[in-house]
Motif scaffolding. Structure first.
Motif, mmCIF file in Angstrom:
data_model
loop_
_atom_site.group_PDB
_atom_site.id
_atom_site.type_symbol
_atom_site.label_atom_id
_atom_site.label_comp_id
_atom_site.label_asym_id
_atom_site.label_seq_id
_atom_site.Cartn_x
_atom_site.Cartn_y
_atom_site.Cartn_z
ATOM 1 N N LEU A 1 79.272 15.232 42.815
ATOM 2 C CA LEU A 1 78.604 14.767 41.526
ATOM 3 C C LEU A 1 76.766 14.758 41.949
ATOM 4 C CD1 LEU A 1 81.046 13.289 39.920
ATOM 5 C CD2 LEU A 1 80.335 15.651 39.505
ATOM 6 N N ARG A 2 76.244 14.294 42.879
ATOM 7 C CA ARG A 2 75.399 13.929 43.219
ATOM 8 C C ARG A 2 74.624 15.117 43.248
ATOM 9 N NH1 ARG A 2 77.586 8.759 45.331
ATOM 10 N NH2 ARG A 2 77.235 8.669 46.694
ATOM 11 N N THR A 3 75.642 15.247 44.931
ATOM 12 C CA THR A 3 74.641 16.408 45.025
ATOM 13 C C THR A 3 74.017 17.603 44.156
ATOM 14 O OG1 THR A 3 75.538 16.298 47.154
ATOM 15 C CG2 THR A 3 74.878 17.912 47.039
ATOM 16 N N GLU B 1 74.357 17.256 40.888
ATOM 17 C CA GLU B 1 73.283 16.794 39.679
ATOM 18 C C GLU B 1 73.470 17.580 38.959
ATOM 19 O OE1 GLU B 1 69.030 17.645 40.873
ATOM 20 O OE2 GLU B 1 68.871 16.175 42.328
ATOM 21 N N ASP C 1 82.039 11.680 43.944
ATOM 22 C CA ASP C 1 80.746 11.377 43.724
ATOM 23 C C ASP C 1 79.771 11.330 44.891
ATOM 24 O OD1 ASP C 1 82.296 9.556 41.655
ATOM 25 O OD2 ASP C 1 81.982 7.912 43.057
ATOM 26 N N ALA C 2 79.866 11.906 45.464
ATOM 27 C CA ALA C 2 79.174 12.173 46.655
ATOM 28 C C ALA C 2 78.907 13.736 45.890
ATOM 29 C CB ALA C 2 79.101 12.497 48.079
ATOM 30 N N ARG D 1 80.462 9.957 34.296
ATOM 31 C CA ARG D 1 81.697 9.144 35.266
ATOM 32 C C ARG D 1 81.435 7.891 34.903
ATOM 33 N NH1 ARG D 1 85.183 8.542 38.311
ATOM 34 N NH2 ARG D 1 84.537 7.488 40.426
#
Length: 238
Positions: free
Chosen positions: A166-168, A170, A163-164, A176
């Motif tokens: 995927l956030r990084t 963008e 998840d981290a 998800r």
């Protein structure tokens, strides 16, 4: 005729052994996977020299010795057990995981009316090293990967890391979800244009055929997964 011990019955088989012997009944253990390989070699929860790792390996050896027949999910897995615990290969049998009836029933449905403009790729499963989800995320982040929509479903050991990531990165084309109800999973498989299997590079990933592969095959859907000795068993190729 026999004492059948189901999955996660390693300790049960040891406890049942003297009683089965008194009655003259063989013990058949559905080991399914190796606890030692899973916890120590694959997920690396303990080092091989850790007392718990040694205890797990000792228990698994004793379990296999107590059982008259041990069942695994692939021939590659059976070979691993025979080599690791120095027992005859004939001591181990193979029963593929297969798929539940509801996944076969999807073939009777009309083709889904997809409203998406772009093809969708679907991954679902536990977030563990076996599945190689970082490989999936890297593919989604690539230039070619951005031409598709991706749905990633699941939870597990590596979920926070994924998840981290995927956030990084963008990635707006990646959706998800943490959970899909099991009865709705069939719809997700049928509605996707392509299913994703496993892409881990470890020893265990090479020895297993994941449940999702059988489910997607049963549903008549296309999928991509890593090449491995276990998958070649299923395909009948070497």
């Amino acid at each position: 005729d026999a004492v059948m011990v189901g999955y996660l019955g390693q300790v049960d088989a040891i406890v049942l052994w003297p009683f089965a012997r008194l009655r003259g009944k063989p013990i058949i253990l559905d080991a399914f996977i190796s606890l030692y390989n899973t916890t120590v070699e694959d997920r690396q929860l303990f080092s091989s020299s850790h007392p718990l790792a040694r205890m797990i390996k000792a228990i698994e050896f004793l379990t296999c010795s107590c059982a008259d027949r041990v069942l695994l999910d692939t021939s590659a897995h059976a070979d691993y057990f025979a080599t690791t615990y120095r027992l005859p290969r004939s001591h181990f049998g193979v029963v593929y995981v297969g798929a539940e009836k509801l996944f076969f029933q999807t073939k009777r449905r009309s083709p889904p009316q997809r409203r998406r403009q772009r093809p969708q790729l679907l991954f679902y499963g536990q977030f563990i090293s076996l599945h190689g989800i970082e490989t999936i995320v890297a593919a989604a982040a690539s230039e070619r990967g951005r031409a598709y929509d991706w749905l990633i479903v699941g939870e597990g050991q590596d979920a926070e890391h994924v998840d981290a990531l995927l956030r990084t990165l963008e990635l707006p084309h990646v959706s998800r979800l943490r959970w899909i109800e099991y009865e709705n999973l069939v719809d997700a498989i049928v509605e996707a244009d392509l299913g994703l299997g496993i892409f881990g590079t470890g020893q265990k990933a090479a020895m297993v055929i994941p449940n999702k592969v059988f489910q997607m095959l049963a549903a008549g859907e296309r999928f991509v997964t890593r090449d491995s000795p276990a998958m070649r068993e299923l395909l009948g190729t070497s």
